[in-house]
Design a protein around this motif. Structure first.
Motif, PDB file in Angstrom:
ATOM      1  N   THR A 189      17.239 -39.674  59.191  1.00 27.31           N
ATOM      2  CA  THR A 189      16.193 -39.468  60.203  1.00 27.31           C
ATOM      3  C   THR A 189      16.583 -40.100  61.531  1.00 27.31           C
TER       4      THR A 189
ATOM      5  N   LEU B 230      20.621 -34.498  61.796  1.00 31.95           N
ATOM      6  CA  LEU B 230      20.234 -33.824  63.032  1.00 31.95           C
ATOM      7  C   LEU B 230      20.322 -32.311  62.894  1.00 31.95           C
ATOM      8  N   LEU B 231      21.371 -31.830  62.209  1.00 39.95           N
ATOM      9  CA  LEU B 231      21.476 -30.378  62.008  1.00 39.95           C
ATOM     10  C   LEU B 231      20.319 -29.864  61.157  1.00 39.95           C
TER      11      LEU B 231
ATOM     12  N   PHE C  46      17.298 -31.148  60.854  1.00 42.02           N
ATOM     13  CA  PHE C  46      16.037 -31.128  61.575  1.00 42.02           C
ATOM     14  C   PHE C  46      16.052 -30.075  62.683  1.00 42.02           C
ATOM     15  N   SER C  47      17.244 -29.757  63.202  1.00 44.69           N
ATOM     16  CA  SER C  47      17.348 -28.614  64.116  1.00 44.69           C
ATOM     17  C   SER C  47      16.950 -27.339  63.387  1.00 44.69           C
ATOM     18  N   PHE C  48      17.429 -27.215  62.172  1.00 44.46           N
ATOM     19  CA  PHE C  48      17.112 -26.042  61.362  1.00 44.46           C
ATOM     20  C   PHE C  48      15.600 -25.968  61.106  1.00 44.46           C
ATOM     21  N   VAL C  49      15.014 -27.114  60.757  1.00 40.95           N
ATOM     22  CA  VAL C  49      13.574 -27.148  60.488  1.00 40.95           C
ATOM     23  C   VAL C  49      12.778 -26.844  61.763  1.00 40.95           C
ATOM     24  N   THR C  50      13.264 -27.330  62.918  1.00 35.43           N
ATOM     25  CA  THR C  50      12.601 -27.006  64.183  1.00 35.43           C
ATOM     26  C   THR C  50      12.577 -25.500  64.388  1.00 35.43           C
TER      27      THR C  50
END
Lengths: 302, 302, 302, 302
Positions: D104, D130-131, D133-137
């Motif tokens: 996180t 980070l990748l 959470f980018s995907f989840v965004t």
């Protein structure tokens, strides 16, 4: 016979000082005043500027926000985050670094907030940081993904005999490697005529040899034959480049990378017409049997 | 001759209490009840509200979530993250700051979780934080990038002699600096007639001098001639503003910043019609040969 | 009678070395040279490549950026972030880890920057990190959400008697489970004919039994009857696969997952035509009353 | 007279086990087998599922990834990040918490990596975080912003005398508060007829009283008059609900929140037709002069 058409919407009666309606970059020659400002305009602005300016604004914004918080932290007492150095400048720099570590959420912890006010302000600085980077994420994505027509027009426009008839010609191609799907083109001539010391604009649609095709993988030479249906047939060929007029162009096509229809406006002024030159081919067969398209030859004349 | 048309879909037989069908902001005058709620509605709501409200909700949400976690941390024992202060309020504030440092992923580390429960809860608080900011990123981008028609309609609508004939006129322009491409307009008149103490709505299409143009860089004065094909020709000009009716407008155009077609509804009530005034021009030539478009003059009458 | 049509826009006069116009993957057989480069091209490139390459580039970029910053930190003096180890390699690794902790904004704090230069550089490295991950967020979303036609064409194309007449047939289906809405198809034949040692391309539209349908949940066998309106009727059936020609296809449909119209180009060369085989059905009824669509059978012949 | 039309693309000859073509949720009744899998399918899957399932997957993924890294860290030796506790379970939990703090990017620093392998692995865990959470965004934004038709169809379909003629009627409305712009509807009847112990499907277009309107702010009762042009006129009114057939519906409209055209399929089986009932109005005038639209009344009969 050629016929005047209604103003396509320009809605401007020009006088002698008037410049062109549409600029070479496809924007209209209008200045807006007294426009209501809104937060959304900053987005539009930041989407529209060059990459250099964009990163300039981001960096500037980053420095300014951190400076503001640094000043607040110094005013509240630097000792709540790190040992005071005795130098105001060094303290401010430390506060700047603490602010940067907070706003980017790095938070090393070598400097960490103590006390009520530092707790509150750093909590909200981290929130502001996340919101700002959310905004920048949207901007970056918006800059890249915004559907946009990518037509390049030849800088040159010519009048030349073509199939036994004087014809007006210009050339266009895709700025990208994408093939334009079902491109359509609409060409309007505006002529500015003097009448009682005022200039009046008259508009004419120009018939084209072909106004739409199925695909455009290479270049398209748009041809308007100057026959008796052309409003240009009332002038001698040498007079045309001396007329005060403008050729208004609207191209639309289905773009395969955005998968939607995109539009682009462009214009040439009649003064730019070159007589009796031809466009040289912009593509040729390469060694390996591929068609080679040379982007630098779009506007080249022989 | 003018002819009644079918209800364009309004589908409402009004009675005497009825207000207008379409509000000046383009929304329809409907209240929804018993609508199934869903998580997606929060997105629609947060996309639709003003920037002030939006940041208000974000800040409120941030405070509330941190307070909830702060209470949990205090209940579990503040000593697992920092030294207890002895004061309940100060402990809660420290827990709040720890929560903020976790949810924003700043994580200075001056306060860090010890033990099983603090480990688990802070792990999931960080996850919640990232998901929340992902959501906010999407909201911010959605707020800015959502395709939206940006037509401004004149607040005034007039009846005036134009080319020897009484005509109904209103004016519109783009709220932005973008040129509207191929704008089209459809105007419907609804007249409310009494019949057996109930009001019945009749609908008529209004013919326009021009219902579509190629570009709209400045303002467009939409003109409906009140000739024998107009349903308004059955009334005296002074009676028209006293009628119980509404002019329903649907404009669509291709927006160059979104590169897609957008639609906007609008309406005027007949009571607002002003007789025998004209719109003053909203644009003029400036010193440097540019057309200057003054956004404040859209609704100005002479 | 069949008629030549104008070049659909290919605009290429091929010579004997020429390969096909459209590749089996729907791209056009063009090489671009001297194209102006721009920052936006990196986005297009990273959107278009395979997932393996994409993650390869992301990982490589991550390592390279961290190495660059690691070298800077070592040159400035590693002692500002952690104790020097005496080994250049270990110091560089520590600097690399500090850089990674900064650029990802993890910032454990066990290593934290001291002094002016480390403060400044790490502040901007964190900014660069956030901008980079914003860019990657946009890329990931762009890769997934970009509207894209997903038509799979049979690898085989046949000529076979169908309803008493030789017919050219190929088959297509959706690559996804989405039903294609209102698919339309346009088929053009290009024939390359020798004339004075140069090959000239002639183009013909091919009439189809059905060129559009309402939905396409399973497979669509596109049928061109080789009757007297077909340009292929001038050849014997055995000669057709020996001709130097290409069948150019443009399919468009409304895609329900993107909710917009998408287009896809495809081509077959005449040499690939197989005579007197039929497509076997790609779907059948399963035990439970469902239609079963077998994606591996699209190109299967009996 | 009514006429059979070509299969609208269903392309399925059903036998007696066949269920309906289109399910009530608008999906087609097809099972896909042997479909090539791809990374993009996970996106489509995660976009399509319910919010509960979505957050379930996110939470599960978070726990699984952290467990994997926790096991790696424990195998490499927990002492590089924190003091070993002596208990394998507690060590694993600490490793889990360290992993969560890394992925996180919270990175408190109370636990921080020491040594080569921990440095490398934690650097890449932060990248993976980070990748992810980018995907989840992207997923969150995609889930909210994906253009989607939101038509609710009445669960009931009736046959009733309307203007002196038996008519087939169903009702639809927007699931949201958005007004549907220019809705269009196309209705096809499929009838399954026995022939040599096989069921053959015949298709007929059903004429509608109105197949398009300008706006739809409330409800739309779609009316098919069973006159001599209707394929249903060959049956007695009591027989119709006993027929083996299906009413296939395709609605499209311009959605104001997505500002694009959206499509939705639906179907009714003939067995569901209710005779001689009417829909009760779903809207009425409220106290304050507003039209009140009650979403629960869409399918209510008197």
């Amino acid at each position: 016979m050629f016929k005047k058409v209604k103003d396509p919407g320009i809605g401007i009666s020009s006088d002698e000082r008037a410049k062109r309606f549409i600029n070479p970059d496809g924007t209209f020659n209008i200045r807006h005043i007294n426009r209501r400002t809104s937060f959304s305009r900053s987005y539009s602005y930041l989407i529209g500027i060059s990459w250099l300016k964009f990163f300039g604004w981001v960096t500037l914004g980053y420095i300014v926000i951190n400076l503001i918080f640094a000043v607040i932290y110094v005013l509240l007492g630097i000792s709540a985050i790190t040992k005071p150095t005795g130098s105001y400048v060094l303290d401010l720099l430390n506060a700047f670094f603490f602010s940067a570590q907070t706003i980017t959420t790095v938070g090393y912890g070598a400097m960490a907030p103590k006390g009520l006010w530092f707790g509150i302000i750093s909590s909200f600085e981290a929130l502001i940081g996340l919101l700002s980077f959310s905004f920048v994420t949207g901007l970056l994505y918006g800059r890249f993904s915004r559907p946009k027509a990518n037509v390049r027009f030849s800088s040159t426009i010519i009048i030349k005999e073509h199939k036994g008839q004087d014809s007006l010609m210009f050339r266009l191609m895709s700025r990208t490697t994408n093939v334009m799907i079902r491109p359509k083109i609409q060409v309007t001539l505006s002529l500015s005529k003097e009448s009682n010391k005022k200039y009046i604009n008259e508009f004419y649609n120009l018939d084209l040899q072909r106004s739409n095709i199925t695909y455009l993988p290479t270049t398209w030479t748009v041809v308007h034959p100057i026959n008796k249906n052309s409003p240009l047939c009332q002038f001698k060929r040498n007079e045309i480049p001396k007329l005060n007029g403008e050729i208004l162009i609207l191209v639309s096509y289905y773009d395969r990378s955005f998968n939607q229809e995109v539009h682009q406006a462009h214009s040439y002024v009649l003064n730019n017409i070159i007589l009796d030159k031809s466009f040289i081919p912009a593509f040729y067969y390469g060694e390996e049997g591929y068609t080679i398209l040379d982007h630098t030859k779009l506007s080249k004349l022989d």
